[in-house]
Design a protein around this motif. Sequence first.
Motif, PDB file in Angstrom:
ATOM      1  N   ALA A 171      48.855  38.677  31.761  1.00 54.20           N
ATOM      2  CA  ALA A 171      48.142  39.488  32.754  1.00 54.20           C
ATOM      3  C   ALA A 171      47.660  40.803  32.161  1.00 54.20           C
ATOM      4  CB  ALA A 171      49.042  39.757  33.958  1.00 54.20           C
ATOM      5  N   LYS A 172      48.366  41.330  31.179  1.00 58.76           N
ATOM      6  CA  LYS A 172      47.994  42.623  30.595  1.00 58.76           C
ATOM      7  C   LYS A 172      46.688  42.535  29.832  1.00 58.76           C
ATOM      8  CE  LYS A 172      51.760  43.181  28.217  1.00 58.76           C
ATOM      9  NZ  LYS A 172      52.523  42.001  28.656  1.00 58.76           N
ATOM     10  N   LEU A 173      46.366  41.334  29.331  1.00 59.06           N
ATOM     11  CA  LEU A 173      45.165  41.161  28.523  1.00 59.06           C
ATOM     12  C   LEU A 173      44.065  40.423  29.264  1.00 59.06           C
ATOM     13  CD1 LEU A 173      46.787  40.195  25.111  1.00 59.06           C
ATOM     14  CD2 LEU A 173      46.079  42.447  25.893  1.00 59.06           C
ATOM     15  N   GLU A 174      44.306  40.047  30.505  1.00 59.79           N
ATOM     16  CA  GLU A 174      43.345  39.234  31.266  1.00 59.79           C
ATOM     17  C   GLU A 174      42.104  40.035  31.601  1.00 59.79           C
ATOM     18  OE1 GLU A 174      43.287  36.412  35.262  1.00 59.79           O
ATOM     19  OE2 GLU A 174      45.098  37.431  34.591  1.00 59.79           O
ATOM     20  N   ALA A 175      40.944  39.459  31.366  1.00 58.03           N
ATOM     21  CA  ALA A 175      39.673  40.128  31.656  1.00 58.03           C
ATOM     22  C   ALA A 175      39.437  40.152  33.152  1.00 58.03           C
ATOM     23  CB  ALA A 175      38.526  39.415  30.958  1.00 58.03           C
ATOM     24  N   GLY A 186      42.031  30.641  33.332  1.00 57.88           N
ATOM     25  CA  GLY A 186      42.866  31.727  33.791  1.00 57.88           C
ATOM     26  C   GLY A 186      43.904  31.323  34.816  1.00 57.88           C
ATOM     27  N   GLY A 187      44.047  30.033  35.140  1.00 62.02           N
ATOM     28  CA  GLY A 187      44.997  29.612  36.152  1.00 62.02           C
ATOM     29  C   GLY A 187      46.409  29.539  35.618  1.00 62.02           C
ATOM     30  N   THR A 188      47.355  29.298  36.539  1.00 63.39           N
ATOM     31  CA  THR A 188      48.751  29.085  36.179  1.00 63.39           C
ATOM     32  C   THR A 188      49.028  27.593  36.205  1.00 63.39           C
ATOM     33  OG1 THR A 188      49.444  31.221  37.074  1.00 63.39           O
ATOM     34  CG2 THR A 188      51.129  29.532  36.830  1.00 63.39           C
ATOM     35  N   LYS A 189      49.475  27.049  35.091  1.00 60.42           N
ATOM     36  CA  LYS A 189      49.719  25.612  34.979  1.00 60.42           C
ATOM     37  C   LYS A 189      51.223  25.334  35.026  1.00 60.42           C
ATOM     38  CE  LYS A 189      45.602  24.892  32.087  1.00 60.42           C
ATOM     39  NZ  LYS A 189      44.818  24.099  33.017  1.00 60.42           N
ATOM     40  N   THR A 210      45.649  35.448  25.140  1.00 58.34           N
ATOM     41  CA  THR A 210      47.090  35.338  24.926  1.00 58.34           C
ATOM     42  C   THR A 210      47.711  34.660  26.142  1.00 58.34           C
ATOM     43  OG1 THR A 210      47.130  37.363  23.599  1.00 58.34           O
ATOM     44  CG2 THR A 210      49.224  36.601  24.490  1.00 58.34           C
ATOM     45  N   PHE A 211      48.579  33.682  25.895  1.00 61.47           N
ATOM     46  CA  PHE A 211      49.230  32.936  26.964  1.00 61.47           C
ATOM     47  C   PHE A 211      50.743  32.974  26.787  1.00 61.47           C
ATOM     48  CE2 PHE A 211      44.996  31.232  26.768  1.00 61.47           C
ATOM     49  CZ  PHE A 211      44.647  31.008  28.095  1.00 61.47           C
ATOM     50  N   ILE A 212      51.446  32.832  27.905  1.00 56.33           N
ATOM     51  CA  ILE A 212      52.907  32.801  27.898  1.00 56.33           C
ATOM     52  C   ILE A 212      53.368  31.487  28.514  1.00 56.33           C
ATOM     53  CG2 ILE A 212      55.019  33.900  28.723  1.00 56.33           C
ATOM     54  CD1 ILE A 212      53.458  36.521  28.883  1.00 56.33           C
ATOM     55  N   LEU A 213      54.256  30.800  27.813  1.00 54.92           N
ATOM     56  CA  LEU A 213      54.856  29.559  28.313  1.00 54.92           C
ATOM     57  C   LEU A 213      56.344  29.803  28.538  1.00 54.92           C
ATOM     58  CD1 LEU A 213      54.495  26.420  28.827  1.00 54.92           C
ATOM     59  CD2 LEU A 213      55.390  26.130  26.507  1.00 54.92           C
ATOM     60  N   ASN A 214      56.761  29.761  29.797  1.00 54.28           N
ATOM     61  CA  ASN A 214      58.179  29.794  30.136  1.00 54.28           C
ATOM     62  C   ASN A 214      58.616  28.365  30.404  1.00 54.28           C
ATOM     63  OD1 ASN A 214      59.137  32.750  30.445  1.00 54.28           O
ATOM     64  ND2 ASN A 214      57.161  32.744  31.497  1.00 54.28           N
ATOM     65  N   PHE A 215      59.705  27.947  29.770  1.00 53.61           N
ATOM     66  CA  PHE A 215      60.100  26.539  29.876  1.00 53.61           C
ATOM     67  C   PHE A 215      61.615  26.394  29.928  1.00 53.61           C
ATOM     68  CE2 PHE A 215      59.767  27.669  25.392  1.00 53.61           C
ATOM     69  CZ  PHE A 215      60.908  27.133  24.826  1.00 53.61           C
ATOM     70  N   ASP A 216      62.037  25.287  30.549  1.00 59.89           N
ATOM     71  CA  ASP A 216      63.432  24.872  30.481  1.00 59.89           C
ATOM     72  C   ASP A 216      63.446  23.438  29.984  1.00 59.89           C
ATOM     73  OD1 ASP A 216      62.808  23.286  32.710  1.00 59.89           O
ATOM     74  OD2 ASP A 216      63.618  24.738  34.146  1.00 59.89           O
ATOM     75  N   LYS A 217      64.476  22.679  30.287  1.00 57.23           N
ATOM     76  CA  LYS A 217      64.595  21.335  29.718  1.00 57.23           C
ATOM     77  C   LYS A 217      63.501  20.383  30.198  1.00 57.23           C
ATOM     78  CE  LYS A 217      69.617  21.678  29.247  1.00 57.23           C
ATOM     79  NZ  LYS A 217      70.927  21.125  29.676  1.00 57.23           N
TER      80      LYS A 217
END
Length: 284
Positions: A81-85, A103-106, A65-72
Amino acid sequence: MKSLFTFIFTLVSIITFGQQDFQGKAIYMSKTSVNLDNFARGGEQLSEARKKQLQERMKSQLEKTFILNFDKSSSLYKEDAKLEAPTTGGGGRGPRFGGFSGGGTKYKNTKDKVALEATEFFGKKFLVSDNMEQLQWELGAETKQIGSYLCYKATLLKDANPLDFSNFRRPRGGEDTEDKKDEVKEVKQVLVTAWYTPQIPVSSGPGEYWGLPGLILEINEGTTTILCTEIVLNPSEKEAIEAPSKGKKITREKYSETVTKKMEELRQNFQNRGRGGNRGGGRS
């Protein structure tokens, strides 16, 4: 009635995306399929029970599971992080079965053309920079609905990620021999299919993908599918979208060389230990 709905949605979109502090959050599910027959040795077929056992063992690497936070113009994409092995192998991660599912932050900034990935390999932190040349998408007319969003199809042919282990097929039988080398196949290029929605007019998406006239909600690359399952526009709790700064600065090309070299060293050490054990076992 449909025209009224379209007008209202367009009006809401103009107001929403016109805000100076606009931000969105998208949740993605990533799943990679693996041909378990490639794990068989000596030409033997794996039993269904063994396949099920391997699938359960690799589930944490194949389903994420991944989360994408975005603006314009900028975005941060990272594993939930809760599901990261937990990490293994002295702090490093195992083989990546999805080229853009590590597993990195892009971080991406499509305005300033900056792409960075903060990642860790065998206990060492790296800050990997990518070349943000415009991806050569081919836009199509085909559409489909993903949730409440109308999405359009786009395709891209790209070079395969050399660190994506799903792009290799292991030779069957024991150790490699000259007559079995031709069985090893490496995918050189892969077709990427994206589904994007102009209803969210930001040029971003999961992983390395961007450059379409709308948020990418689905990516199909090789044996990996990444699908958006939830979108929140202007969430009550906003996360700062800032470029990562920690880690050894390195280009993507140099990072790939570093990882490949390390994996080759591990492979050689494993083979040497195996040969030493065989010789020791044969003594009387």
